[in-house]
Design a protein around this motif. Structure first.
Motif, PDB file in Angstrom:
ATOM      1  N   VAL A 195      25.113  92.940   9.389  1.00  0.00           N
ATOM      2  CA  VAL A 195      25.795  92.550  10.583  1.00  0.00           C
ATOM      3  C   VAL A 195      26.131  91.256  10.403  1.00  0.00           C
ATOM      4  O   VAL A 195      25.182  90.115  10.098  1.00  0.00           O
ATOM      5  N   GLY A 234      37.731 101.635  17.054  1.00  0.00           N
ATOM      6  CA  GLY A 234      37.222 101.780  15.801  1.00  0.00           C
ATOM      7  C   GLY A 234      37.487 103.214  15.324  1.00  0.00           C
ATOM      8  O   GLY A 234      37.103 103.597  14.228  1.00  0.00           O
ATOM      9  N   ARG A 249      34.710  98.346   5.511  1.00  0.00           N
ATOM     10  CA  ARG A 249      34.532  98.306   7.141  1.00  0.00           C
ATOM     11  C   ARG A 249      35.371  97.242   7.609  1.00  0.00           C
ATOM     12  O   ARG A 249      36.166  96.538   6.686  1.00  0.00           O
ATOM     13  N   VAL A 250      35.739  97.233   8.801  1.00  0.00           N
ATOM     14  CA  VAL A 250      36.589  95.951   9.599  1.00  0.00           C
ATOM     15  C   VAL A 250      35.464  95.377  10.450  1.00  0.00           C
ATOM     16  O   VAL A 250      34.546  96.139  11.226  1.00  0.00           O
ATOM     17  N   GLN A 251      35.292  94.297  10.387  1.00  0.00           N
ATOM     18  CA  GLN A 251      34.105  93.398  11.313  1.00  0.00           C
ATOM     19  C   GLN A 251      35.046  92.498  12.023  1.00  0.00           C
ATOM     20  O   GLN A 251      35.975  91.600  11.823  1.00  0.00           O
ATOM     21  N   GLU A 270      36.993  94.340   5.177  1.00  0.00           N
ATOM     22  CA  GLU A 270      36.101  94.176   3.846  1.00  0.00           C
ATOM     23  C   GLU A 270      36.365  95.093   2.810  1.00  0.00           C
ATOM     24  O   GLU A 270      36.176  96.338   3.092  1.00  0.00           O
ATOM     25  N   PRO A 296      29.225  87.411  15.216  1.00  0.00           N
ATOM     26  CA  PRO A 296      29.723  89.054  14.943  1.00  0.00           C
ATOM     27  C   PRO A 296      29.798  89.836  16.359  1.00  0.00           C
ATOM     28  O   PRO A 296      28.703  89.721  16.988  1.00  0.00           O
ATOM     29  N   ARG A 300      31.573  93.384  16.523  1.00  0.00           N
ATOM     30  CA  ARG A 300      31.384  94.855  16.561  1.00  0.00           C
ATOM     31  C   ARG A 300      32.010  94.999  15.116  1.00  0.00           C
ATOM     32  O   ARG A 300      32.675  94.299  14.529  1.00  0.00           O
ATOM     33  N   SER A 301      31.768  96.148  14.419  1.00  0.00           N
ATOM     34  CA  SER A 301      32.309  96.713  13.429  1.00  0.00           C
ATOM     35  C   SER A 301      32.625  98.100  13.433  1.00  0.00           C
ATOM     36  O   SER A 301      32.120  98.797  13.917  1.00  0.00           O
TER      37      SER A 301
END
Length: 725
Positions: free
Chosen positions: A476, A553, A502-504, A497, A513, A515-516
């Motif tokens: 995270v 998401g 993933r998308v963060q 990324e 941070p 969420r992702s």
């Protein structure tokens, strides 16, 4: 030990799960002591990570077994059993074994936790394994009000027919008699003791805690009463302050109106006097005009129509009259200068003073006041945010004259600061530092330093990152191959990324941070937000495509029309259409929201199209061409190419990320990490920065809502933010 409580002592709320609003089913206890159905907790845990208690929102660390590892609330289960048994003793309820004999009398087996008719009880008593079970008859069931007589007996999971009657202190486990012979034999490793003695000790501990709870409860209740008392004073206090403020400002308005009336009266009087004076002067001049006009007429008639005798008779008289009038002194000057209103106090000056006209005095505790220093960059407007607080730590407004802020640069020279109230006890302290280095900021309320004042404010140069988000990794807040970046509707920074797939999402102010969510595709690359706040992510390589994700998401749709072969950068227009750069086709594609092709753009103009940005106000799109070392702009009239390979200002080396500022300037980052600014026509304006991360390889960039350029450093596993506006 158990108290004599009946199910009537607890309402339905006590026996009802707060999630499903039904009677508890396999009630489980969280560490915060709130109880829920096992199934409800499993569903809740599947939606959250980490799990939060649905009631108090306390974060819960589940055992290794998950929800199955949570302790059962046997007391709630006993109450439910008690309620069921009391109801089962009534006519019309079938036996739980033979499912018949609804009108027959029933008995309750505490060992089996089962309600049975007389026939089944008779058989039950004859069976070897159950002949010693504790059975309660119907008459006792109807009369009994003590819950403890209906508690289910706890049996050993290993020895099913044995009741748990011992507690192994060494293992911290309940065991049966058989366990004390086999697995928990008394000795150096095990110390089984009777449950009763352990429970008595635990009960005394709990009773002591109960005694400690009562004073604490009274303290809390007293605090609530005090809060209620203060709350009851808020409205009267508000009404009183409102009335005082109205009286004060009415007096100011009255003074202004009186002054206005006086000035208007002066204007009126001056106007009357000037008109009267000029009217008298006009009348005198008009009288002289009439005399001279009359003499002119008589003289002209004598000359033109008189006989010689007549001319001789009146000639001398006319001559004397005319000569007298011509030499007569008349004041022909008006002697009047135009008057006008003069602002002795300008509106601008008055506006500055208005903030000091009255104020709200509150009990500010300077030790509780908070100051947040935002990143400071040389030559830019920078801010610090002050929140004035009460001694209870609550934000409160205060008189503007009570707050002061002073700053000095490293040489001790004063830096001009401005205070602006944002409401609710929040104040913005703004300043524009001219030099870099450590500045000193003093913030006072009621002439006292707030907590932490004076503050050391490190002012950085414009080419230094004010914030670095992330570090290499897959946890995270960590980044692995950050590629495209965007800004969502809340101003948060969104990073896709490539390696972590993933998308963060990060807080753009502090880099925390938020969420992702995972994304599909071999090499996710570009990202943008549509007008509904959904995420559009492009990926090239195997399983390439353009994927639309919800705000939460969740994958909504995958677009992979035949025209798309290797999409890199993507941008979404306000009407939902998309422009996608395709590095395999070496062109850009204008697509409908459903992915269907509208037209292909720039075929033959690119070597390696990467990222794309559209200026919808001018219908112009800008595309970075990596291997071409240039930016290509397309509009309705043709195309404009600018940039060439090189290391100097205005030159590009494998340009990647591109974005636009509100004025239409183009901001581009190249592979060696330089961030440059060009005008809308391609004219070089300035070199903004060179990314500082070791081994940085600049990729996607975005302009945040608070005026920073975010640069994705692909190899360094981070995102750097530079001040832009």
């Amino acid at each position: 030990m158990a108290s004599k409580l009946s199910s009537n002592d607890f309402g339905e709320q006590f026996l009802t799960c707060p999630v499903c609003m039904l009677h508890f089913r396999d009630a489980r206890i969280l560490p915060c002591l709130h109880t829920f159905c096992k199934q409800c907790l499993q569903e809740w845990a599947g939606k959250q990570d980490p799990l939060e208690c649905p009631t108090c929102r306390t974060q819960v660390s589940l055992p290794d077994q998950g929800v199955d590892g949570l302790k059962t609330n046997f007391y709630v289960n006993n109450l439910l059993d008690f309620a069921a048994v009391k109801k089962g003793a009534e006519p019309g309820v079938p036996c739980q074994v033979c499912e018949g004999n609804m009108e027959a009398s029933k008995s309750w087996c505490a060992d089996c936790a089962t309600l049975m008719c007389e026939s089944c009880i008779a058989v039950h008593r004859k069976l070897p394994f159950s002949k010693d079970h504790e059975v309660t008859g119907e008459e006792t069931l109807k009369a009994e009000r003590d819950v403890r007589n209906f508690q289910r007996k706890r049996h050993c999971q290993k020895h099913k027919n044995h009741e748990l009657v011992f507690y192994c202190e060494s293992c911290n486990a309940l065991v049966c008699t058989a366990c004390t012979v086999v697995d928990h034999r008394p000795g150096k490793d095990h110390n089984p003791v009777e449950i009763t003695s352990v429970a008595q000790v635990r009960e005394k501990t709990l009773q002591r805690l109960l005694q400690e709870i009562d004073p604490r409860l009274k303290e809390i209740e007293a605090s609530i009463e005090e809060v209620d008392r203060k709350m009851s004073k808020i409205i009267p206090s508000k009404d009183s302050a409102t009335n005082q403020a109205k009286v004060y400002f009415r007096r100011l308005v009255d003074l202004l109106q009186k002054r206005e009336k006086k000035i208007l009266s002066q204007i009126e009087e001056q106007c009357r006097v000037d008109i009267k004076g000029l009217q008298s002067k006009k009348e005198a001049i008009e009288f002289g005009l009439a005399e001279l006009t009359s003499a002119q007429t008589f003289c002209q008639q004598t000359v033109e129509h008189g006989s010689d005798v007549h001319v001789i008779e009146v000639g001398d008289q006319v001559q004397r009259r005319v000569e007298t009038l011509l030499t007569k002194q008349l004041d022909l000057e008006s002697n009047w200068s135009e008057f006008q209103f003069v602002e002795n106090t300008s509106v601008v000056e008055f506006e500055k003073d208005v903030d000091n006209f009255g104020g709200l005095e509150t009990d500010v505790d300077v030790s509780k006041c908070k100051v947040v220093i935002k990143p400071a960059v040389q030559g830019f407007r920078c801010v610090a945010v002050l929140t004035t607080m009460t001694k209870e730590g609550c934000p409160c407004v205060t008189n503007s004259k009570a707050v002061t802020a002073n700053m000095a640069d490293p040489s001790g020279t004063d830096v001009i600061t401005k205070l602006l109230t944002k409401g609710g006890g929040v104040w913005e302290i703004s300043y524009s530092p001219k030099v870099t280095g450590k500045h000193r900021l003093e913030v006072k309320v009621n002439s006292q330093h707030v907590a932490g004042s004076p503050f050391d404010v490190q002012v950085q140069s414009g080419d230094t990152p004010v914030l670095t988000i992330g570090r290499p990794g897959s946890g995270v807040g960590e980044l692995n191959g950050p590629a495209g970046v965007a800004v969502d509707g809340d101003g948060n920074l969104v990073v896709v990324e490539q390696s972590n797939k993933r998308v963060q999402i990060f807080d753009a102010d502090n880099g925390q941070p938020l969420r992702s969510f995972p994304v599909d595709g071999e090499k996710p690359y570009g990202i943008d937000m549509d007008s509904n706040g959904r995420f559009l992510v492009s990926s090239f390589g195997e399983n390439c495509g353009i994927r639309l994700y919800s705000k939460a998401g969740e994958l909504l749709i995958t677009l992979k029309p035949d025209c798309v072969q290797d999409p890199t950068g993507v941008t979404v227009l306000k009407d939902g259409r998309m422009v996608v750069a395709d590095k395999k086709q070496k062109s850009c594609l204008l697509l409908q929201p459903d992915g269907s092709l509208i037209r292909e753009i720039g075929k033959g103009q690119f070597l390696d199209p990467r990222f794309v940005k559209v200026d919808e106000s001018r219908d112009v799109m800008f595309v970075t061409d990596g291997s071409g070392h240039k930016i290509v702009a397309f509009d309705l009239d043709g195309n404009l190419t600018f940039g060439k390979e090189g290391k100097n200002d205005g030159e590009l080396q494998n340009p990647r990320g591109i974005t636009l500022d509100p004025t239409g300037n183009i901001i581009v980052c190249d592979e060696v990490g330089r961030v440059q600014v060009f005008g809308p026509d391609g004219t070089f304006i300035r070199n903004l920065a060179t990314v500082k991360a070791d081994g940085a390889r600049g990729l996607g960039i975005a302009l945040t809502q608070n005026g920073y350029i975010a640069v994705a450093c692909f190899m360094a596993g981070c995102v750097e933010l530079y001040r832009y506006m």
